[in-house]
Design an enzyme around this catalytic site. Structure first.
Site, PDB file in Angstrom:
ATOM      1  N   ASP A 185      42.514  37.957  47.195  1.00 27.40           N
ATOM      2  CA  ASP A 185      41.520  38.196  46.167  1.00 27.40           C
ATOM      3  C   ASP A 185      41.098  39.656  46.142  1.00 27.40           C
ATOM      4  O   ASP A 185      40.998  40.317  47.184  1.00 27.40           O
ATOM      5  CB  ASP A 185      40.290  37.315  46.378  1.00 27.40           C
ATOM      6  N   GLU A 227      38.359  25.325  38.628  1.00 27.03           N
ATOM      7  CA  GLU A 227      38.925  25.594  39.942  1.00 27.03           C
ATOM      8  C   GLU A 227      37.771  26.070  40.808  1.00 27.03           C
ATOM      9  O   GLU A 227      37.363  27.232  40.759  1.00 27.03           O
ATOM     10  CB  GLU A 227      40.017  26.655  39.835  1.00 27.03           C
TER      11      GLU A 227
END
Length: 279
Positions: A56, A45
């Site tokens: 994140d 990914e």
């Protein structure tokens, strides 16, 4: 495009590994990709780095900032993918791109077509505004590039149905709400129920991520019915620790991947709990 996780061994879930392109430096990406392919990782990914991601945690955000500081561009990322793709045997590359930072301003489907032409096997679009999602789903479909869609274990029926309808590469089930790399516990009952729902309704495989750090975690997710696990912050942190200590980050990631692939002895504590899992 080839099916994601199609080459996983019987009884062993697929493995996807997240990396920000440019951290470690982009010049090392061909070596990193080859290592993942040789070690039977199913999916890279690969993120086109972007700043300030709301989903994140500090590890991945710092990684993106380091990559951006080196001047990494989307074009450079795609050119590197194009250079390594012909030599891969099993590894599939899912490109993660942020709509605001990378895709906005291009014609619908233009970025997807460029990713397809570079040899990416799928696309995960981050942060597409709700009013534009349908148009972008259709544009990517017309470009012939499979889509990775996402939903949370706490998502409502509409979000789950949208992920099922449009996911054609794989469905990324986020195990808990919050930022990547956080220590929130997994709710075993809820996660199992959502995994079962997705698997019964979706034609694409289901991959679970957020909080996956060990081989035991991966075995647990397999037990819930997940076809693959996604490892992000834990691998990024290992590479950064290696660089800080003057060691090879690619070699460190290889060691980590091998740890993740090492079967663990069965052990359930007396209270019936496992790490990160609510009974």
């Amino acid at each position: 495009m080839s099916e994601f996780f199609a080459h996983r061994r019987p009884g062993r879930p697929g493995l996807a590994v997240f990396v920000n392109a440019g951290d470690p430096p982009l010049a090392l990406l061909p070596e990193l990709v080859a290592m993942l392919d040789e070690n039977e990782v199913d999916c890279l990914e690969l993120a086109v780095p972007f700043p300030g991601s709301a989903t994140d945690g500090p590890v991945v955000r710092a990684s993106a900032d380091r990559a951006l500081a080196t001047g990494v561009t989307p074009r450079a990322v795609l050119d590197t993918v194009a250079s390594v793709r012909p030599g891969l045997r099993r590894l599939r590359i899912a490109l993660l791109a942020d709509w605001s930072h990378t895709v906005r301003g291009t014609a619908p489907g233009e970025f997807a077509a460029a990713a397809r032409d570079a040899g990416c096997d799928g696309l995960l679009l981050h942060g597409v505004p709700p009013r534009l999602r349908t148009a972008h789903y259709e544009a990517v479909r017309r470009a012939g590039l499979p889509l990775v869609t996402t939903c949370y274990a706490v998502s409502g029926p509409d979000a789950v149905a949208e992920a099922v309808e449009h996911g054609s590469a794989y469905l990324y089930l986020v195990a808990h709400y919050g930022r990547s790399g956080t220590a929130a516990a997994w709710d075993r009952k809820r996660l199992g129920a959502v995994t079962a729902t997705l698997r019964s309704a979706a034609s694409a495989p289901v991959a679970v991520g957020f909080g996956v750090r060990t081989a035991t975690d991966i075995e647990f997710l397999e037990g819930l019915g997940a076809e693959a696990a996604v490892v992000g912050s834990a691998g990024v942190a290992r590479m950064e620790q290696a660089r800080a200590a003057g060691r090879d980050p690619v070699g460190e990631l290889q060691s980590f991947v091998r740890e993740l692939r090492t079967p663990q002895p069965s052990h359930t504590p007396a209270d019936g709990r496992k790490r990160g899992i609510h009974p």
